[in-house]
Design a protein around this motif. Structure first.
Motif, PDB file in Angstrom:
ATOM      1  N   GLY A 259       4.564  -1.307   4.114  1.00  0.00           N
ATOM      2  CA  GLY A 259       4.387  -0.079   3.337  1.00  0.00           C
ATOM      3  C   GLY A 259       5.469   0.924   3.672  1.00  0.00           C
ATOM      4  O   GLY A 259       6.258   0.740   4.599  1.00  0.00           O
TER       5      GLY A 259
ATOM      6  N   THR B 178       0.836  -1.198   0.000  1.00  0.00           N
ATOM      7  CA  THR B 178       0.000   0.000   0.000  1.00  0.00           C
ATOM      8  C   THR B 178       0.870   1.247   0.000  1.00  0.00           C
ATOM      9  O   THR B 178       1.756   1.375   0.841  1.00  0.00           O
ATOM     10  CB  THR B 178      -0.861   0.019   1.278  1.00  0.00           C
ATOM     11  OG1 THR B 178      -1.598  -1.186   1.314  1.00  0.00           O
ATOM     12  CG2 THR B 178      -1.784   1.214   1.306  1.00  0.00           C
ATOM     13  N   PRO B 179       0.615   2.201  -0.954  1.00  0.00           N
ATOM     14  CA  PRO B 179       1.390   3.448  -0.879  1.00  0.00           C
ATOM     15  C   PRO B 179       0.932   4.264   0.324  1.00  0.00           C
ATOM     16  O   PRO B 179      -0.249   4.562   0.483  1.00  0.00           O
ATOM     17  CB  PRO B 179       1.069   4.167  -2.204  1.00  0.00           C
ATOM     18  CG  PRO B 179      -0.089   3.453  -2.803  1.00  0.00           C
ATOM     19  CD  PRO B 179      -0.334   2.174  -2.058  1.00  0.00           C
ATOM     20  N   GLY B 180       1.841   4.586   1.218  1.00  0.00           N
ATOM     21  CA  GLY B 180       1.482   5.316   2.427  1.00  0.00           C
ATOM     22  C   GLY B 180       1.452   6.809   2.158  1.00  0.00           C
ATOM     23  O   GLY B 180       2.310   7.348   1.461  1.00  0.00           O
ATOM     24  N   ARG B 181       0.451   7.476   2.683  1.00  0.00           N
ATOM     25  CA  ARG B 181       0.288   8.906   2.447  1.00  0.00           C
ATOM     26  C   ARG B 181      -0.225   9.596   3.703  1.00  0.00           C
ATOM     27  O   ARG B 181      -0.866   8.975   4.544  1.00  0.00           O
ATOM     28  CB  ARG B 181      -0.755   9.136   1.337  1.00  0.00           C
ATOM     29  CG  ARG B 181      -0.325   8.697  -0.051  1.00  0.00           C
ATOM     30  CD  ARG B 181       0.630   9.710  -0.672  1.00  0.00           C
ATOM     31  NE  ARG B 181       1.021   9.342  -2.037  1.00  0.00           N
ATOM     32  CZ  ARG B 181       2.082   8.605  -2.352  1.00  0.00           C
ATOM     33  NH1 ARG B 181       2.848   8.118  -1.394  1.00  0.00           N
ATOM     34  NH2 ARG B 181       2.380   8.343  -3.602  1.00  0.00           N
TER      35      ARG B 181
ATOM     36  N   GLN C 103      -4.146   4.750   8.276  1.00  0.00           N
ATOM     37  CA  GLN C 103      -4.582   5.152   6.932  1.00  0.00           C
ATOM     38  C   GLN C 103      -5.920   4.503   6.577  1.00  0.00           C
ATOM     39  O   GLN C 103      -6.807   5.144   6.012  1.00  0.00           O
ATOM     40  CB  GLN C 103      -3.494   4.774   5.918  1.00  0.00           C
ATOM     41  CG  GLN C 103      -3.829   5.193   4.507  1.00  0.00           C
ATOM     42  CD  GLN C 103      -2.598   5.247   3.606  1.00  0.00           C
ATOM     43  OE1 GLN C 103      -1.501   5.582   4.038  1.00  0.00           O
ATOM     44  NE2 GLN C 103      -2.780   4.919   2.337  1.00  0.00           N
TER      45      GLN C 103
ATOM     46  N   GLU D  44       9.665   3.020   6.795  1.00  0.00           N
ATOM     47  CA  GLU D  44       9.086   1.725   6.421  1.00  0.00           C
ATOM     48  C   GLU D  44       8.376   1.099   7.608  1.00  0.00           C
ATOM     49  O   GLU D  44       8.802   1.267   8.746  1.00  0.00           O
ATOM     50  CB  GLU D  44      10.205   0.748   6.035  1.00  0.00           C
ATOM     51  CG  GLU D  44      10.859   1.038   4.725  1.00  0.00           C
ATOM     52  CD  GLU D  44      11.904  -0.038   4.406  1.00  0.00           C
ATOM     53  OE1 GLU D  44      12.239  -0.841   5.312  1.00  0.00           O
ATOM     54  OE2 GLU D  44      12.373  -0.058   3.262  1.00  0.00           O
TER      55      GLU D  44
ATOM     56  N   PRO E 163       2.390  12.942  -0.039  1.00  0.00           N
ATOM     57  CA  PRO E 163       3.610  12.535   0.685  1.00  0.00           C
ATOM     58  C   PRO E 163       4.040  13.648   1.629  1.00  0.00           C
ATOM     59  O   PRO E 163       3.459  14.743   1.614  1.00  0.00           O
ATOM     60  CB  PRO E 163       4.639  12.366  -0.440  1.00  0.00           C
ATOM     61  CG  PRO E 163       4.165  13.244  -1.550  1.00  0.00           C
ATOM     62  CD  PRO E 163       2.671  13.353  -1.435  1.00  0.00           C
TER      63      PRO E 163
ATOM     64  N   THR F  60      10.489   9.433   4.151  1.00  0.00           N
ATOM     65  CA  THR F  60       9.607   8.283   4.385  1.00  0.00           C
ATOM     66  C   THR F  60      10.181   7.388   5.493  1.00  0.00           C
ATOM     67  O   THR F  60      11.341   7.502   5.862  1.00  0.00           O
ATOM     68  CB  THR F  60       9.476   7.407   3.109  1.00  0.00           C
ATOM     69  OG1 THR F  60      10.780   7.000   2.705  1.00  0.00           O
ATOM     70  CG2 THR F  60       8.782   8.148   1.986  1.00  0.00           C
TER      71      THR F  60
ATOM     72  N   TRP G 181      -4.462  13.033  -0.706  1.00  0.00           N
ATOM     73  CA  TRP G 181      -3.494  12.061  -0.187  1.00  0.00           C
ATOM     74  C   TRP G 181      -2.118  12.502  -0.669  1.00  0.00           C
ATOM     75  O   TRP G 181      -1.875  12.545  -1.880  1.00  0.00           O
ATOM     76  CB  TRP G 181      -3.822  10.656  -0.677  1.00  0.00           C
ATOM     77  CG  TRP G 181      -5.061  10.112  -0.022  1.00  0.00           C
ATOM     78  CD1 TRP G 181      -6.319  10.079  -0.562  1.00  0.00           C
ATOM     79  CD2 TRP G 181      -5.167   9.546   1.289  1.00  0.00           C
ATOM     80  NE1 TRP G 181      -7.203   9.536   0.338  1.00  0.00           N
ATOM     81  CE2 TRP G 181      -6.522   9.196   1.495  1.00  0.00           C
ATOM     82  CE3 TRP G 181      -4.272   9.312   2.325  1.00  0.00           C
ATOM     83  CZ2 TRP G 181      -6.987   8.616   2.669  1.00  0.00           C
ATOM     84  CZ3 TRP G 181      -4.737   8.732   3.502  1.00  0.00           C
ATOM     85  CH2 TRP G 181      -6.077   8.391   3.663  1.00  0.00           C
TER      86      TRP G 181
END
Ligand code: NAP
Length: 482
Positions: free
Chosen positions: A34, A2-5, A183, A22, A14, A20, A12
């Motif tokens: 993610g 899942t792309p985390g935002r 999320q 992990e 960055p 970032t 949504w």
């Protein structure tokens, strides 16, 4: 993956600087859950500004609309229960049955608070002449919810639910250990029809963004659940005029009286100690046994500890999952080392397992320290892992005194057939939750929840009751003359 935002101003996004972090599966660190935004103060400020500009329309929305959004969120959770629960196990490590139960409780919380949207009531007061004096309840503005990883959806739901029901905007800062669960929560609320911008999700490290969020002038109330150390930090950052709810740690005793059945006492003690791999604020950390029952209770506790099947929580045979991450594992191992250094005796631990701990994964064996002096460090400090200290006490009075002789006061249980003693214990124990003949962990959805002493700042306890709704609203008194 899942792309985390972050979710800010209806988008949504960055982190502004692209940083970032992990999150990996604690049962299998090779499994990447993610990559999420490591927010900085600029992201936090943008979130506050965005919610500030969206929240007023939500405050003035038809209360039935707020009710429907929360009810719909509950429906969506139940419709997606299995995939949500599996994902929670993968991210946090708790066994699938516990993850399923947590999402169910989350749905129930949203349903409970949905109905509160229709119950914002004021009062009228007698006054001279034809004038009118009345009070109205209004939202506090923006509620900042800062939450831990051990119940990464049910705890947020008992903050976000009442905050949204009463027309507040919300900034949600989940733990960096469970960003995906955070999320998902926001995605579900949006899918249920929450207007864009009423909520903001800010991922990242509390140490980086906590102060900015807590100190923001537009934030009217901060509701926090986590450790005492972080609670103190937030208290300091908030200053004197910010509304604060701090629910913190525990060092919860299970007192076994001389008339108890040893097997039942052990079942209650170990359920409290080892459920959720001991990672519950209400976990039983101390078992105080009065009199001659001691040896029998220890035997039964050891037998229970032995019966756990340790492994990946997605395996239906498994009854104890890993610790949430390597840092938690190291903290728990460090406390076990403290016990050994203090010369305490381990009646059951890693060396007694029939099979070695699974590897890789952040596993710790259920560990039973016995003959523990109640004054020892292990008996006083929160461990937050599958470790229990068993002590022998000469009398009920001694057990009660030691049960109260810690800085925390969250939950306590007593095992006895003597209801008179159970009532005195309930009256004399310094704990916000008292269980008679059941485990310290596990609480009713519709009852107040919170502790005394270092466990809570005692402001409008979480979960149910008028106190909760008072926290999320402020009262304005209007004097009306013709
Ligand atoms: P924690 O380390 O105190 O973290 C809790 C939350 O605070 C996380 O979102 C954390 O973010 C954030 N945070 C960290 N530093 C901050 C700062 N300077 N300003 C603002 N926020 C900050 O606690 P945890 O390890 O997640 O949870 C375990 C603790 O929570 C235990 O002590 C347990 O007893 C307690 N707990 C209490 C209850 C209760 O209801 N009484 C329930 C569950 C857990 P990061 O994760 O990014 O650091």
């Amino acid at each position: 993956m899942t792309p985390g935002r972050n979710y800010v101003g209806g988008q949504w996004v960055p982190a502004r600087d692209g940083a970032t972090f992990e999150r990996r599966n604690p049962a299998d660190p090779a499994d990447l859950i993610g990559v999420f935004p490591a927010s900085k103060p600029a992201d936090a400020t943008a979130a506050v500004d965005a919610v500030e500009s969206a929240r007023r329309a939500w405050a003035k929305a038809d209360p039935e609309k707020r009710q429907r959004v929360l009810e719909r969120t509950a429906e969506l959770i139940l419709a997606k229960l299995d995939p949500l629960a599996r994902e929670l196990t993968r991210e946090e490590g708790k066994v699938l049955a516990s993850a399923t139960q947590e999402w169910r409780r989350t749905a129930a919380n949203f349903r409970l608070y949905a109905s509160e949207a229709l119950r914002m009531q004021g009062e009228t007061f007698s006054t001279a002449g034809d004038g009118l004096v009345y009070s109205v309840r209004e939202p506090v503005g923006i509620v900042l919810a800062i939450t831990p990883w051990n119940f990464p959806v049910s705890i947020p739901s008992r903050k976000i639910g009442p905050a949204l029901a009463t027309g507040n905007g919300v900034i949600f800062k989940p733990s960096e250990v469970t960003p995906l669960a955070g999320q998902r929560m926001v995605e579900l609320l949006l899918e249920a029809g929450l207007p864009e911008g009423v909520i903001a999700l800010v991922q990242g490290y509390g140490a980086d963004i906590g102060d900015t969020l807590v100190k923001a002038g537009a934030v009217g109330a901060v509701t926090f659940t986590g450790s005492y150390a972080t609670g103190c930090r937030i208290h300091q950052a908030a200053g004197p005029d910010k509304r604060l709810q701090l629910e913190m740690g525990g060092k919860n005793p299970c007192v076994v009286l001389a008339d108890a059945d040893p097997a039942r006492a052990a079942q209650i003690a170990t359920q409290g100690a080892f459920s959720l791999t001991g990672q519950a604020c209400t976990a039983t950390s101390r078992v105080l046994v009065v009199g001659d029952l001691y040896d029998a209770v220890v035997r039964e506790i050891v037998a229970k500890a032995k019966s756990y099947r340790i492994g990946n929580g997605l395996d239906p045979q498994v009854t104890m999952g890993p610790l949430a991450n390597e840092a938690q594992k190291q903290k728990v191992e460090a406390m076990i080392a403290v016990g050994k250094a203090e010369g305490l005796h381990i009646a059951f631990g890693e060396g007694d397992l029939e099979m070695p701990l699974p590897a890789p994964g952040h596993y710790v064996a259920p560990t039973v320290f016995v003959d523990v002096p109640p004054e020892s460090r292990l008996s006083r400090e929160e461990i937050f892992g599958p470790v229990v200290c068993v002590s022998k006490l000469a009398s009920y009075e001694d057990a009660l005194r030691h049960a109260n002789a810690v800085e925390y006061g969250l939950a306590a249980s007593v095992v006895t057939r003597d209801m008179g003693r159970a009532l005195s214990f309930s009256a004399d124990i310094d704990a916000g939750i008292v269980k008679v003949n059941s485990a310290t962990g596990g609480v009713a959805l519709n009852a107040p929840f919170g502790g005394f002493k270092h466990s809570s700042n005692q402001t409008n306890k979480e979960q149910a009751g008028h106190g909760v709704m008072d926290f999320y609203t402020r009262t304005k008194t209007v004097y009306l003359a013709t």
